[in-house]
Design a protein around this motif. Structure first.
Motif, short mmCIF file in Angstrom:
data_model
loop_
_atom_site.label_atom_id
_atom_site.label_comp_id
_atom_site.label_asym_id
_atom_site.label_seq_id
_atom_site.Cartn_x
_atom_site.Cartn_y
_atom_site.Cartn_z
N CYS A 24 -70.73 2.22 -20.66
CA CYS A 24 -70.03 1.03 -20.18
C CYS A 24 -68.80 1.44 -19.39
O CYS A 24 -68.41 2.61 -19.39
CB CYS A 24 -69.63 0.15 -21.36
SG CYS A 24 -68.54 1.01 -22.51
N THR A 25 -68.20 0.48 -18.73
CA THR A 25 -67.00 0.74 -17.94
C THR A 25 -65.71 0.30 -18.63
O THR A 25 -64.64 0.68 -18.22
CB THR A 25 -67.07 -0.01 -16.60
OG1 THR A 25 -67.12 -1.41 -16.86
CG2 THR A 25 -68.29 0.42 -15.79
N PRO A 65 -65.45 2.79 -23.21
CA PRO A 65 -66.08 4.00 -22.71
C PRO A 65 -65.44 5.30 -23.18
O PRO A 65 -65.85 6.39 -22.75
CB PRO A 65 -65.92 3.85 -21.19
CG PRO A 65 -64.65 3.09 -21.04
CD PRO A 65 -64.61 2.14 -22.21
#
Length: 102
Positions: A24-25, A65
């Protein structure tokens, strides 16, 4: 897309088998943002149909993240529109036409 490939390569080379790592970011994306972006990229013009939230639905979910960077040295840098454009462009599903990402 590149971060996913990099993460998979690192998982394989480091033989990490028992760990949960979010790809994920750390940036929130609503379902409506996702739908709007995909509609723009594919030329989808039909109206959306909304329903009331169901019991147990997750209202907000943003992945962290940090473990991805710490364990695999991978930091996703692709924004949503560019990543989805790449996905749609490489898709084998019929489309109304792929448009350039914003």
């Amino acid at each position: 897309v590149d971060a996913f490939v990099g993460a998979m390569e690192q998982l394989h080379s480091k033989r990490i088998t028992r760990d949960v790592i979010n790809l994920c970011t750390g940036r929130a994306t609503s379902i409506l943002q996702l739908a709007d972006t995909l509609a723009l990229l594919t030329g989808y013009t039909q109206p959306y149909h909304f329903a009331s939230p169901r019991q147990g639905d997750i209202r907000v979910s943003v992945g962290d993240p940090a473990r991805l960077a710490r364990r695999l040295g991978v930091t996703p840098a692709t924004d949503l529109a560019h990543g989805l454009h790449t996905l749609v462009e490489k898709s084998t599903l019929p489309q109304q036409g792929v448009k350039e990402s914003a």
